[in-house]
Structure formats: C-alpha cells, structure tokens
Motif scaffolding. Sequence first.
Motif, PDB file in Angstrom:
ATOM      1  N   GLU A  48       0.849  -2.965  16.671  1.00 33.57           N
ATOM      2  CA  GLU A  48      -0.432  -2.605  17.288  1.00 33.57           C
ATOM      3  C   GLU A  48      -0.587  -1.093  17.454  1.00 33.57           C
ATOM      4  OE1 GLU A  48       1.322  -5.172  18.999  1.00 33.57           O
ATOM      5  OE2 GLU A  48       0.141  -6.797  18.114  1.00 33.57           O
ATOM      6  N   TYR A  95      -7.853  -0.406  24.554  1.00 38.86           N
ATOM      7  CA  TYR A  95      -6.847  -1.348  24.060  1.00 38.86           C
ATOM      8  C   TYR A  95      -7.399  -2.769  24.022  1.00 38.86           C
ATOM      9  CZ  TYR A  95      -3.432   2.404  24.893  1.00 38.86           C
ATOM     10  OH  TYR A  95      -2.750   3.587  24.862  1.00 38.86           O
ATOM     11  N   ALA A  96      -8.136  -3.153  25.059  1.00 38.41           N
ATOM     12  CA  ALA A  96      -8.696  -4.508  25.099  1.00 38.41           C
ATOM     13  C   ALA A  96      -9.690  -4.718  23.967  1.00 38.41           C
ATOM     14  CB  ALA A  96      -9.372  -4.755  26.454  1.00 38.41           C
ATOM     15  N   ARG A  97     -10.512  -3.697  23.699  1.00 39.94           N
ATOM     16  CA  ARG A  97     -11.530  -3.830  22.657  1.00 39.94           C
ATOM     17  C   ARG A  97     -10.915  -3.876  21.254  1.00 39.94           C
ATOM     18  NH1 ARG A  97     -15.779   0.635  25.133  1.00 39.94           N
ATOM     19  NH2 ARG A  97     -16.594  -0.691  26.826  1.00 39.94           N
ATOM     20  N   THR A  98      -9.766  -3.234  21.077  1.00 36.43           N
ATOM     21  CA  THR A  98      -9.133  -3.241  19.758  1.00 36.43           C
ATOM     22  C   THR A  98      -8.152  -4.386  19.593  1.00 36.43           C
ATOM     23  OG1 THR A  98      -7.490  -1.660  20.577  1.00 36.43           O
ATOM     24  CG2 THR A  98      -9.383  -0.763  19.408  1.00 36.43           C
ATOM     25  N   GLY A  99      -8.009  -5.230  20.615  1.00 38.60           N
ATOM     26  CA  GLY A  99      -7.192  -6.433  20.485  1.00 38.60           C
ATOM     27  C   GLY A  99      -5.708  -6.241  20.694  1.00 38.60           C
ATOM     28  N   PRO A 101      -2.538  -6.760  22.619  1.00 45.23           N
ATOM     29  CA  PRO A 101      -2.156  -7.641  23.728  1.00 45.23           C
ATOM     30  C   PRO A 101      -1.428  -6.879  24.835  1.00 45.23           C
ATOM     31  CG  PRO A 101      -0.819  -8.093  21.774  1.00 45.23           C
ATOM     32  CD  PRO A 101      -1.848  -7.091  21.370  1.00 45.23           C
ATOM     33  N   TYR A 153      -7.896  -3.609  31.876  1.00 45.97           N
ATOM     34  CA  TYR A 153      -7.699  -4.357  30.630  1.00 45.97           C
ATOM     35  C   TYR A 153      -8.198  -5.789  30.780  1.00 45.97           C
ATOM     36  CZ  TYR A 153      -5.228  -6.536  26.699  1.00 45.97           C
ATOM     37  OH  TYR A 153      -4.921  -7.242  25.560  1.00 45.97           O
ATOM     38  N   LYS A 157     -11.232  -7.547  28.911  1.00 46.15           N
ATOM     39  CA  LYS A 157     -10.904  -8.691  28.055  1.00 46.15           C
ATOM     40  C   LYS A 157     -11.756  -9.901  28.434  1.00 46.15           C
ATOM     41  CE  LYS A 157      -8.098  -9.625  24.631  1.00 46.15           C
ATOM     42  NZ  LYS A 157      -8.127  -8.825  23.396  1.00 46.15           N
ATOM     43  N   GLN A 164     -18.075 -13.335  23.439  1.00 48.71           N
ATOM     44  CA  GLN A 164     -17.732 -14.130  22.265  1.00 48.71           C
ATOM     45  C   GLN A 164     -18.122 -15.592  22.460  1.00 48.71           C
ATOM     46  OE1 GLN A 164     -13.554 -13.214  21.984  1.00 48.71           O
ATOM     47  NE2 GLN A 164     -13.886 -11.504  20.584  1.00 48.71           N
TER      48      GLN A 164
END
Length: 295
Positions: A48, A95-99, A101, A153, A157, A164
């Motif tokens: 990541e 970080y949350a937006r780019t996935g 974990p 985060y 998320k 989604q």
Amino acid sequence: MLMTVHARTTEPTEPTDTEALRWFWEAYAAAHDEIAEELTARFADHPEFGRLLAAMTPEQLRAQRAEDLERLRRAIEEGDWEGYFARLREQAVAYARTGIPFHSWMPVVSALRQPLLRRLFDRYGGEPDRLRRTLLAVEDLLGRALAAMGEAYLSEKERVIREQQQAIRELATPVLSLREGLLLLPLVGVVDSERARQVTEELLAAVARERARVVVIDVTGVPAVDSMVANHLMQTTEAARLMGARVIVTGISTANAQTLVRIGVDPSKLNTAGDLRSGIEEAERLLGDGAGAGG
C-alpha cells in the motif's frame, strides 16, 4: 515523518510532558532526514505505502516531509497541537480514500519506533531519568497521533461505505422515465424491508418530479414474492394512487401468484399484466385515454 489525521469525533488532547517532548525534538530534528530516508527505503515495496511513495516525485516527497516536520515543530515549540492533529487527520482521510487498510499502519509505526529509540538512547543513554521521560512522552505522542488518525480514518471510511451502498442501491433500483407521464421500475433481486422503504421513497419522488400518471413495476427479477414484498407492492400502489398515478405490476410468475393468494392478498387491488411488454402496452393505453388516478 512522525505520522502526520479531517473529520473527527473527539478533540485530541495535548501531551502533558512538554519538556520531555522538547528533548525528543532535539534528537528527532537532527536525525529527521536520515530517518525519513530509512523509512522510505524500507517501505518502497510495501503493497500500500509503496504505491503511494511511487506516485510522488522526489520534490513532492521532500515537501511533504518538510510540512510534517514543521507541523511537529510548531506543536512542540509553540503549542500549536491543533495544526499538528489537523495534519494527521488529513492524512488519515487520504489513506481511507485510497483504500489503505488500517492494519497496514502498524508496521509503519513499529518501523518508526526503532530508529527513534536508537537515537534517543544514543543521546540520553547517560541520563536515565531524562531518557525515561522522553520515551514515555514519545509513546504518549504516538498513541494520541494514532487515536486521532484512527477516528478520522474510520469516519471517512464509513462515509465512503455509505456512499457506495447508496450508489449500489440506486443502480439496483432504477426508476426509468419511458416517456412523458410514464415511469418504469424494474425490480431485481431480493427485496428486504430497507430496500422496500427505499424503493417506495425513490418511486414517489420520481412520480412527483416527472408528474407521472402511470407507473409500471416489473417484478420478473424478484425470485420470491412473500408477504413483506406483497405488502410493499400494495402500499406503493396506494401511495402512488394518492399522488395521481396508476400502478401496473408485471412479471408475477404462476408460483408467486399462488403465493399471493395463499397469504391472503386480494388480487383485485393490484392492476397486473402478464409481462413487461403487456404492462407497457396497457400503460400506453391508459395514457392515451388520459387516465389519472383511478383504481
């Protein structure tokens, strides 16, 4: 590169041993570039963080390090902890937006501790009390930083997941305008209580928005029509009728028709057609006749 988190649920509190943090700052600032390079090399192949590092130019990476270092300096020397924690929250949201974990952060924190401890021991190893206080202050700072990042985060998320889920529901429940006055709602998949509520809300909003006079609800893709689905159809039909639109239900299979009768649904209260084509033809006839709300 002390990890530097937008949304927040609680305000992070300031560290208490500011004197010990200044001792930490003296050692950290002097070794910052070296530590940053060490961590960058170590995580270049991380699944990541390696991807994030590879996407940045050397100039961007240096600018980010400089900004992180300056935020930390202002916090320790000037007491601007809000600016520092704001920086942390921004990074956590990214970080949350780019996935990335959350568990991927732990190796980074562990890797940061090692060069920090080494330099703190080198600098204050001969002063046990100062070393002890500095180590405690650093652990306290890292704990507060991770808490701030974690809250931001998780908040971001959850927001992404809600968006989604909403997008998936909208894709699964499209209300289509076939022509002026005519809407089509093709239902596919299982209809639970939450989806039934959403279907009714979206359909009624579309009836009002499009000033629809006839709505065709096709249930060919619904695997089973139980009492909950049947009640939903009845309520939606009645609500649409009160708004001036007639509802035609199409695609009820023989098995589902038998189920409706068995659970006590009065078929006369539903305007049905055998298949979608027949339903649209009936809707066109009603529109041609100038039909409004009726039965």
